[in-house]
Design a protein around this motif. Sequence first.
Motif, PDB file in Angstrom:
ATOM      1  N   PRO A  15       0.796  -1.243   0.000  1.00 16.29           N
ATOM      2  CA  PRO A  15       0.000   0.000   0.000  1.00 16.29           C
ATOM      3  C   PRO A  15       0.823   1.285   0.000  1.00 16.29           C
ATOM      4  N   MET A  16       2.123   1.211   0.217  1.00 12.96           N
ATOM      5  CA  MET A  16       2.952   2.414   0.249  1.00 12.96           C
ATOM      6  C   MET A  16       2.886   3.147  -1.074  1.00 12.96           C
ATOM      7  N   ARG A  17       2.720   4.464  -1.011  1.00 17.05           N
ATOM      8  CA  ARG A  17       2.643   5.280  -2.223  1.00 17.05           C
ATOM      9  C   ARG A  17       3.991   5.890  -2.599  1.00 17.05           C
ATOM     10  N   LEU A  18       4.894   5.956  -1.634  1.00 18.11           N
ATOM     11  CA  LEU A  18       6.234   6.471  -1.864  1.00 18.11           C
ATOM     12  C   LEU A  18       7.265   5.411  -1.505  1.00 18.11           C
ATOM     13  N   ALA A  19       8.383   5.433  -2.196  1.00 17.65           N
ATOM     14  CA  ALA A  19       9.527   4.594  -1.850  1.00 17.65           C
ATOM     15  C   ALA A  19      10.632   5.526  -1.367  1.00 17.65           C
ATOM     16  N   GLY A  20      10.838   5.581  -0.057  1.00 16.49           N
ATOM     17  CA  GLY A  20      11.750   6.568   0.515  1.00 16.49           C
ATOM     18  C   GLY A  20      13.150   6.039   0.751  1.00 16.49           C
ATOM     19  N   PHE A  21      14.135   6.906   0.504  1.00 15.65           N
ATOM     20  CA  PHE A  21      15.537   6.599   0.788  1.00 15.65           C
ATOM     21  C   PHE A  21      16.087   7.704   1.686  1.00 15.65           C
ATOM     22  N   PHE A  22      16.563   7.323   2.853  1.00 11.75           N
ATOM     23  CA  PHE A  22      16.910   8.261   3.925  1.00 11.75           C
ATOM     24  C   PHE A  22      18.363   8.708   3.823  1.00 11.75           C
ATOM     25  N   VAL A  23      18.583  10.019   3.876  1.00 12.17           N
ATOM     26  CA  VAL A  23      19.927  10.592   3.891  1.00 12.17           C
ATOM     27  C   VAL A  23      20.034  11.483   5.124  1.00 12.17           C
ATOM     28  N   SER A  26      23.525  14.803   9.368  1.00 15.97           N
ATOM     29  CA  SER A  26      24.421  14.745  10.523  1.00 15.97           C
ATOM     30  C   SER A  26      25.387  13.564  10.429  1.00 15.97           C
ATOM     31  N   ILE A  27      24.938  12.451   9.869  1.00 12.70           N
ATOM     32  CA  ILE A  27      25.780  11.251   9.795  1.00 12.70           C
ATOM     33  C   ILE A  27      26.583  11.195   8.503  1.00 12.70           C
ATOM     34  N   ASP A  28      25.912  11.471   7.379  1.00  9.71           N
ATOM     35  CA  ASP A  28      26.516  11.218   6.071  1.00  9.71           C
ATOM     36  C   ASP A  28      27.236  12.423   5.464  1.00  9.71           C
ATOM     37  N   LEU A  29      26.868  13.643   5.861  1.00  8.20           N
ATOM     38  CA  LEU A  29      27.381  14.811   5.147  1.00  8.20           C
ATOM     39  C   LEU A  29      28.133  15.811   6.026  1.00  8.20           C
ATOM     40  N   GLN A  30      27.696  15.992   7.259  1.00  6.12           N
ATOM     41  CA  GLN A  30      28.261  17.060   8.079  1.00  6.12           C
ATOM     42  C   GLN A  30      29.777  16.943   8.232  1.00  6.12           C
ATOM     43  N   ASN A  31      30.261  15.793   8.642  1.00  4.46           N
ATOM     44  CA  ASN A  31      31.690  15.631   8.893  1.00  4.46           C
ATOM     45  C   ASN A  31      32.513  15.626   7.611  1.00  4.46           C
ATOM     46  N   ARG A  32      31.850  15.407   6.468  1.00  5.90           N
ATOM     47  CA  ARG A  32      32.563  15.347   5.193  1.00  5.90           C
ATOM     48  C   ARG A  32      32.601  16.674   4.467  1.00  5.90           C
ATOM     49  N   VAL A  56      26.256   9.313  -1.765  1.00  5.47           N
ATOM     50  CA  VAL A  56      25.552   8.983  -0.523  1.00  5.47           C
ATOM     51  C   VAL A  56      24.148   8.462  -0.833  1.00  5.47           C
ATOM     52  N   ALA A  57      23.429   9.164  -1.699  1.00  2.00           N
ATOM     53  CA  ALA A  57      22.072   8.738  -2.057  1.00  2.00           C
ATOM     54  C   ALA A  57      22.086   7.400  -2.795  1.00  2.00           C
ATOM     55  N   THR A  58      23.077   7.208  -3.655  1.00  2.00           N
ATOM     56  CA  THR A  58      23.196   5.945  -4.394  1.00  2.00           C
ATOM     57  C   THR A  58      23.444   4.780  -3.450  1.00  2.00           C
ATOM     58  N   ARG A  59      24.292   4.989  -2.468  1.00  2.00           N
ATOM     59  CA  ARG A  59      24.554   3.917  -1.491  1.00  2.00           C
ATOM     60  C   ARG A  59      23.288   3.517  -0.751  1.00  2.00           C
ATOM     61  N   GLU A  60      22.447   4.506  -0.397  1.00  2.00           N
ATOM     62  CA  GLU A  60      21.207   4.182   0.302  1.00  2.00           C
ATOM     63  C   GLU A  60      20.259   3.398  -0.593  1.00  2.00           C
ATOM     64  N   ILE A  61      20.196   3.752  -1.846  1.00  2.00           N
ATOM     65  CA  ILE A  61      19.377   2.993  -2.795  1.00  2.00           C
ATOM     66  C   ILE A  61      19.888   1.556  -2.889  1.00  2.00           C
ATOM     67  N   LEU A  62      21.184   1.402  -3.021  1.00  2.00           N
ATOM     68  CA  LEU A  62      21.768   0.061  -3.155  1.00  2.00           C
ATOM     69  C   LEU A  62      21.563  -0.762  -1.889  1.00  2.00           C
ATOM     70  N   PHE A 164      13.622  11.072  -1.774  1.00  2.00           N
ATOM     71  CA  PHE A 164      14.868  11.176  -1.018  1.00  2.00           C
ATOM     72  C   PHE A 164      14.568  11.982   0.244  1.00  2.00           C
ATOM     73  N   LEU A 165      14.701  11.339   1.383  1.00  2.00           N
ATOM     74  CA  LEU A 165      14.335  11.927   2.671  1.00  2.00           C
ATOM     75  C   LEU A 165      15.597  12.481   3.323  1.00  2.00           C
ATOM     76  N   VAL A 166      15.830  13.766   3.157  1.00  2.00           N
ATOM     77  CA  VAL A 166      17.055  14.398   3.636  1.00  2.00           C
ATOM     78  C   VAL A 166      16.787  15.015   5.008  1.00  2.00           C
ATOM     79  N   ASP A 167      17.422  14.463   6.026  1.00  2.00           N
ATOM     80  CA  ASP A 167      17.144  14.856   7.398  1.00  2.00           C
ATOM     81  C   ASP A 167      18.113  15.924   7.899  1.00  2.00           C
TER      82      ASP A 167
END
Length: 218
Positions: A15-23, A26-32, A56-62, A164-167
């Motif tokens: 039933p999900m209408r969206l397929a979300g990928f979380f980015v 604070s974890i994936d981008l801030q320190n880089r 980063v987004a590609t890794r989450e998809i994979l 793409f769910l960018v937190d």
Amino acid sequence: SLKAHLHKPFPEIEPMRLAGFFVSCSIDLQNRLSWIKTQALAERFREEIIHYFNLVATREILNALLLIVNRPDRETAWGLGVSEENQIYSFIMENLGPPSGPRLQGVSRLAQAREATEREMSAARAQMLRGLNLPSTMPESFLGDLTVLLSQAVSFFRVRRIAFLVDDFSIHRLPEPVQIVLNRVIWERRPTHVFKLSCEKYGAVLTDSFHATIDVTR
């Protein structure tokens, strides 16, 4: 995030209408990327910033796709067979540039793509910290092109929009010059995907590197 639901039987996911990928910024981008605090630095490493964000987004998809290929219903419910897996693998590897390691027999193509993506993330970060530009980078349109491929090749994504769910896309996580560069990717309009951002109040910059301004209500 789709990955958080993949332990469930397919009738609960369907039933999900969206397929979300979380980015996570604070974890994936801030320190880089948080050391890029000036417009001059952001312009110097503009292509590298976009490249790293794409990785980063590609890794989450994979990561999510690898969970799907280990399910017994990968083909019947998801439409992710060996042929589709090979298409996704080929597209990602072509955009990563020349291979930096051997292709392993008996290892999932998607697992190899993830490993190559993580190697490229480490190499890109190391080059930027040395003050060097990369010889080749993924374009701004990469994620859009990847979502088009997913929607065409995999039946599950054909009827669900990718999100793409960018937190915490906030200035205290990513400096304003970095946000301005990334807005060129985030604001791209494609029918196959959408970006959903969370941020602190007034924490997101609403212009991009071409001085375009986004509607505040978006």
